[in-house]
Design a protein around this motif. Structure first.
Motif, PDB file in Angstrom:
ATOM      1  N   PRO A  94       0.825  -1.212   0.000  1.00 54.26           N
ATOM      2  CA  PRO A  94       0.000   0.000   0.000  1.00 54.26           C
ATOM      3  C   PRO A  94       0.857   1.260   0.000  1.00 54.26           C
ATOM      4  O   PRO A  94       2.058   1.206   0.253  1.00 54.26           O
ATOM      5  CB  PRO A  94      -0.796  -0.126   1.305  1.00 54.26           C
ATOM      6  N   SER A 101      -2.351  -1.156   5.959  1.00 52.58           N
ATOM      7  CA  SER A 101      -3.112  -2.378   5.736  1.00 52.58           C
ATOM      8  C   SER A 101      -3.483  -3.152   6.993  1.00 52.58           C
ATOM      9  O   SER A 101      -3.976  -4.265   6.895  1.00 52.58           O
ATOM     10  CB  SER A 101      -2.309  -3.296   4.807  1.00 52.58           C
ATOM     11  N   VAL A 106      -8.062  -1.732   2.288  1.00 55.29           N
ATOM     12  CA  VAL A 106      -7.026  -0.732   2.051  1.00 55.29           C
ATOM     13  C   VAL A 106      -7.109  -0.283   0.598  1.00 55.29           C
ATOM     14  O   VAL A 106      -7.434  -1.091  -0.291  1.00 55.29           O
ATOM     15  CB  VAL A 106      -5.616  -1.288   2.374  1.00 55.29           C
ATOM     16  N   ALA A 108      -4.884   1.441  -2.571  1.00 52.80           N
ATOM     17  CA  ALA A 108      -3.487   1.589  -2.979  1.00 52.80           C
ATOM     18  C   ALA A 108      -3.418   1.749  -4.481  1.00 52.80           C
ATOM     19  O   ALA A 108      -4.350   1.387  -5.213  1.00 52.80           O
ATOM     20  CB  ALA A 108      -2.683   0.368  -2.556  1.00 52.80           C
TER      21      ALA A 108
END
Length: 323
Positions: A94, A101, A106, A108
């Motif tokens: 990420p 995370s 999450v 990213a």
């Protein structure tokens, strides 16, 4: 929509981590939203949580979520993301630094993820990206390692070092590793050609004419680096992943006398490299060690154990169980 995450509102001891309910993030056009199954724990997580390295913490805004190593399933994709689809099992790093995370979801950049190796579980995959990419970036981007070259890896039995040994062997290099004697069996299993006990032996008296010295140990000592320069051949390269600890003038002058280079290697999370690593794992040229697994809510215990240095191996926070 909400999700659970391990958050810090201040820097400090492991107890500053709290399990909170926060808004689920929304991916931007070049990002993916990953439903997290597991998150790896790395030394940098402890440093950032403690606020002990100004270079890493100066531009962080609290509260924040820790964790920069993860595996899971794509839940949503930004409009500009290509090469992935919803439901893909992925692994990656990420955005760093930023919200991480240790969470149920999450977001990213898609460019920092790849499809997960098919032959390993999410828990094992979550322990790969940061350590493996650190080794890959240092050896191939900065060290320019080629088939037939000789490399000395300092700290060869750690997470980064273990991947470095295996990547170097997969490329046909001759690998010398420093570690404690109780790690020699492990180094033998992963293919190292020679091992040196850093506690009882002086590598500078036993090694010479290496093309690359890779410093992945946590020791930050320019006097040790002078010894590393000594074992390099002409035009050799000294690469360190300790980017917060610069080479001093004495080391740079010693490198100049050998027409050598000194490189500080910062991790570069690239999809292409994660895909290469995936192939090596799926063809069993690289073995992934099993991690020590904790549930997400036990992050304090995991950090405390890691800081005590009483546990061996990678530590993993399991967020969800596989079906």
């Amino acid at each position: 929509m909400f999700m659970k995450a391990i958050r810090i509102s201040e820097f400090g001891l492991p107890k500053v981590m709290e399990l909170k309910e926060i808004d689920r993030p929304v991916p931007k056009s070049d990002e993916i939203l990953v439903k997290v199954y597991a998150s790896g724990i790395n030394p940098v997580d402890l440093v950032i949580r403690a606020g002990s390295n100004p270079a890493l913490s100066y531009n962080l805004s609290l509260p924040m979520t820790l964790g920069w190593d993860t595996a899971g399933i794509i839940e949503e994709l930004g409009d500009e993301v290509a090469g992935f689809q919803k439901g893909d099992a992925v692994y990656g790093v990420p955005n760093f630094p930023g919200d991480g995370s240790y969470a149920e979801y999450v977001v990213a950049k898609a460019s920092q993820f790849a499809l997960k190796p098919k032959n390993i579980c999410f828990n094992d995959a979550a322990g790969i990206p940061l350590a493996a990419l650190t080794a890959w970036t240092a050896m191939f981007e900065f060290g320019k390692l080629k088939m037939g070259q000789r490399i000395l890896i300092q700290g060869a039995s750690g997470s980064v070092g273990g991947f470095a040994v295996q990547f170097a062997k997969s490329m046909g290099a001759y690998v010398i590793g420093t570690a404690s004697a109780d790690s020699f069996d492990y180094l033998r299993q992963i293919g190292a050609d020679e091992f040196i006990d850093y506690k009882t032996q002086k590598f500078e008296d036993l090694v010479s004419e290496v093309d690359i010295v890779l410093e992945v140990s946590s020791v930050r000592d320019n006097n040790e680096r002078l010894k590393s320069v000594k074992v390099l051949k002409k035009n050799g390269i000294l690469v360190s992943v300790n980017t917060d600890f610069a080479f001093n003038d004495e080391v740079l002058q010693a490198l100049d006398r050998k027409n050598g280079k000194g490189e500080l290697s910062a991790n570069q999370p690239r999809k292409k490299w994660l895909e290469e690593i995936k192939k090596l794992i799926e063809t069993e040229k690289v073995n992934v060690p099993k991690g020590v697994v904790f549930p997400l809510e036990n992050a304090i215990e995991a950090h405390s154990l890691m800081e005590s240095k009483s546990a061996k191996g990678k530590m993993i926070l399991q967020v969800r169980k596989e079906n």
